[in-house]
Design a protein around this motif. Structure first.
Motif, PDB file in Angstrom:
ATOM      1  N   UNK A 140       3.594 -29.746 -63.364  1.00 57.84           N
ATOM      2  CA  UNK A 140       4.446 -28.558 -63.227  1.00 57.84           C
ATOM      3  C   UNK A 140       5.919 -28.954 -63.168  1.00 57.84           C
ATOM      4  N   UNK A 141       6.233 -29.982 -62.378  1.00 51.74           N
ATOM      5  CA  UNK A 141       7.622 -30.421 -62.240  1.00 51.74           C
ATOM      6  C   UNK A 141       8.167 -31.021 -63.538  1.00 51.74           C
ATOM      7  N   UNK A 142       7.319 -31.712 -64.303  1.00 51.74           N
ATOM      8  CA  UNK A 142       7.742 -32.226 -65.612  1.00 51.74           C
ATOM      9  C   UNK A 142       8.074 -31.072 -66.560  1.00 51.74           C
ATOM     10  N   UNK A 143       7.265 -30.036 -66.538  1.00 50.51           N
ATOM     11  CA  UNK A 143       7.531 -28.855 -67.384  1.00 50.51           C
ATOM     12  C   UNK A 143       8.867 -28.232 -66.992  1.00 50.51           C
ATOM     13  N   UNK A 144       9.080 -28.041 -65.708  1.00 48.05           N
ATOM     14  CA  UNK A 144      10.328 -27.433 -65.240  1.00 48.05           C
ATOM     15  C   UNK A 144      11.544 -28.272 -65.610  1.00 48.05           C
ATOM     16  N   UNK A 145      11.392 -29.605 -65.606  1.00 49.78           N
ATOM     17  CA  UNK A 145      12.505 -30.507 -65.920  1.00 49.78           C
ATOM     18  C   UNK A 145      12.718 -30.683 -67.425  1.00 49.78           C
ATOM     19  N   UNK A 146      11.819 -30.138 -68.239  1.00 49.30           N
ATOM     20  CA  UNK A 146      11.865 -30.359 -69.688  1.00 49.30           C
ATOM     21  C   UNK A 146      12.937 -29.553 -70.411  1.00 49.30           C
ATOM     22  N   UNK A 147      13.571 -28.621 -69.723  1.00 50.96           N
ATOM     23  CA  UNK A 147      14.511 -27.727 -70.394  1.00 50.96           C
ATOM     24  C   UNK A 147      13.844 -26.432 -70.819  1.00 50.96           C
ATOM     25  N   UNK A 148      12.634 -26.192 -70.334  1.00 57.06           N
ATOM     26  CA  UNK A 148      11.905 -24.980 -70.717  1.00 57.06           C
ATOM     27  C   UNK A 148      12.666 -23.720 -70.351  1.00 57.06           C
ATOM     28  N   UNK A 149      13.514 -23.783 -69.328  1.00 51.83           N
ATOM     29  CA  UNK A 149      14.283 -22.604 -68.933  1.00 51.83           C
ATOM     30  C   UNK A 149      15.229 -22.165 -70.048  1.00 51.83           C
ATOM     31  N   UNK A 150      15.793 -23.112 -70.793  1.00 49.99           N
ATOM     32  CA  UNK A 150      16.672 -22.769 -71.915  1.00 49.99           C
ATOM     33  C   UNK A 150      15.870 -22.038 -72.991  1.00 49.99           C
TER      34      UNK A 150
END
Length: 166
Positions: A140-150
């Motif tokens: 989950x934390x890797x997904x959040x850190x991937x830039x998925x928010x952009x």
């Protein structure tokens, strides 16, 4: 005498992660009916037009949007494939609920189970809530850190434009 003009602001997209659960919850209000929003999430030509960051195009390789169906698409930037994704549709309730898996081909062991709900708020507005469940807090934390928010925010901005055209 002074005058001021107020520019409309984009609806807020909330991306939240429970510190104790391997989940990501994305909440956003849209100026469209649940029917339109569901179409935008399930019709391949519409999905292709809004999904992902502004500088990325989506190429849909396979799309069978029905309970028991599957999908695959590729993100393309500058003519080059940069990522590919696939999954299965587990439940389709028109205009209200969509349950699917989501897998990034670069990490095939990281399957996410995603549930989207579309709630009619009245006055042509719909609340979309997406809950993704992954295997671990680390993933989950890797997904959040991937830039998925952009990708989520820029994609939802494109979706606002698309919904105004439907």
């Amino acid at each position: 005498m002074s005058t001021s003009t107020t520019q409309p602001t984009a609806p807020e997209t909330k991306i939240e992660a429970d510190p104790n659960l391997p989940t990501i919850t994305i909440t956003r209000e849209f100026a469209a009916s649940p029917d339109k929003l569901f179409r935008a999430w399930t019709e391949p030509e519409l999905v292709r037009r809004w999904l992902g960051p502004k500088d990325t195009e989506m190429r849909i390789d396979h799309w069978d949007a029905r309970t028991g169906g599957s999908w695959r698409y590729v993100a393309v930037r500058g003519g080059e494939e940069i990522a590919s994704f696939y999954g299965s549709f587990h439940e389709m309730r028109p205009s209200s609920r969509l349950v699917q898996t989501f897998t990034y081909e670069g990490a095939p062991d990281g399957v996410s189970l995603e549930t989207m709900t579309f709630s009619d708020l009245g006055n042509g507005r719909t609340l979309a809530i997406g809950v993704s469940v992954v295997e671990s807090l680390k993933i989950r934390d890797l997904i959040l850190a991937s830039g998925m928010d952009v990708g989520v925010n820029e994609g939802y901005d494109k979706l606002d434009v698309l919904l105004s055209e439907l």
